[in-house]
Design a protein around this motif. Structure first.
Motif, short mmCIF file in Angstrom:
data_model
loop_
_atom_site.label_atom_id
_atom_site.label_comp_id
_atom_site.label_asym_id
_atom_site.label_seq_id
_atom_site.Cartn_x
_atom_site.Cartn_y
_atom_site.Cartn_z
N SER A 53 2.29 7.11 -6.73
CA SER A 53 0.92 7.68 -7.48
C SER A 53 0.15 6.66 -8.22
O SER A 53 -0.05 7.23 -9.49
CB SER A 53 1.22 9.06 -7.93
N ALA A 110 0.76 -1.30 0.14
CA ALA A 110 -0.05 -0.08 -0.11
C ALA A 110 0.93 1.35 0.08
O ALA A 110 0.65 2.21 -0.78
CB ALA A 110 -0.78 0.19 1.24
N ASP A 111 2.08 1.09 0.77
CA ASP A 111 2.85 2.43 0.92
C ASP A 111 3.63 2.65 -0.54
O ASP A 111 3.61 3.57 -0.95
CB ASP A 111 3.97 2.17 2.02
N THR A 163 -4.15 3.64 4.73
CA THR A 163 -3.85 4.17 3.33
C THR A 163 -4.68 5.09 3.07
O THR A 163 -5.90 5.05 3.78
CB THR A 163 -3.62 2.97 2.29
N ASP A 164 -4.79 6.00 1.93
CA ASP A 164 -5.85 6.59 1.43
C ASP A 164 -6.56 6.02 0.04
O ASP A 164 -7.48 6.33 -0.43
CB ASP A 164 -5.42 8.06 1.06
N LEU A 165 -5.87 4.82 -0.23
CA LEU A 165 -6.45 4.03 -1.35
C LEU A 165 -7.92 3.45 -0.74
O LEU A 165 -8.26 3.30 0.09
CB LEU A 165 -5.53 3.06 -1.81
N SER A 198 0.98 4.08 -3.06
CA SER A 198 0.70 5.68 -2.63
C SER A 198 1.99 6.49 -3.04
O SER A 198 1.81 7.44 -3.41
CB SER A 198 0.21 5.76 -1.30
N ASN A 200 -2.74 4.32 -9.08
CA ASN A 200 -4.18 4.17 -8.74
C ASN A 200 -4.33 2.84 -8.64
O ASN A 200 -3.98 1.80 -9.38
CB ASN A 200 -4.98 4.61 -10.06
#
Length: 81
Positions: free
Chosen positions: A24, A17-18, A39-41, A21, A26
């Motif tokens: 960048s 995940a890191d 995460t923001d995903l 992110s 998607n």
């Protein structure tokens, strides 16, 4: 999810995940282990939840890589892409 990682599972899922992110990329994370990462995903417990969300409708003309353990059944997504 990567289901075969044993005791390093949480750490390795966070590494993925890191990386996504930081570069960048998607991505949409699917599986119980991926739900544990910070995460923001977008994250979903299972493929059916992702399908129900409608997010895949916006991806019809996109190149998509499905990667995960066979146990989380990501092939269910193919008919919706």
């Amino acid at each position: 999810d990567m289901l075969e990682l044993g005791e390093v599972s949480c750490e390795e899922h966070q590494v993925v995940a890191d990386f996504l992110s930081a570069n960048s990329i998607n991505a949409i994370l699917v599986g119980n282990e991926m739900m544990k990462v910070k995460t923001d995903l977008p994250q979903f417990n299972k493929a059916a939840d992702l399908i129900a969300s409608g997010i895949l409708n916006d991806m019809k003309k996109s190149l998509v890589l499905l990667k995960g353990s066979r146990g989380i059944k990501l092939e269910q997504l193919i008919a919706h892409l």
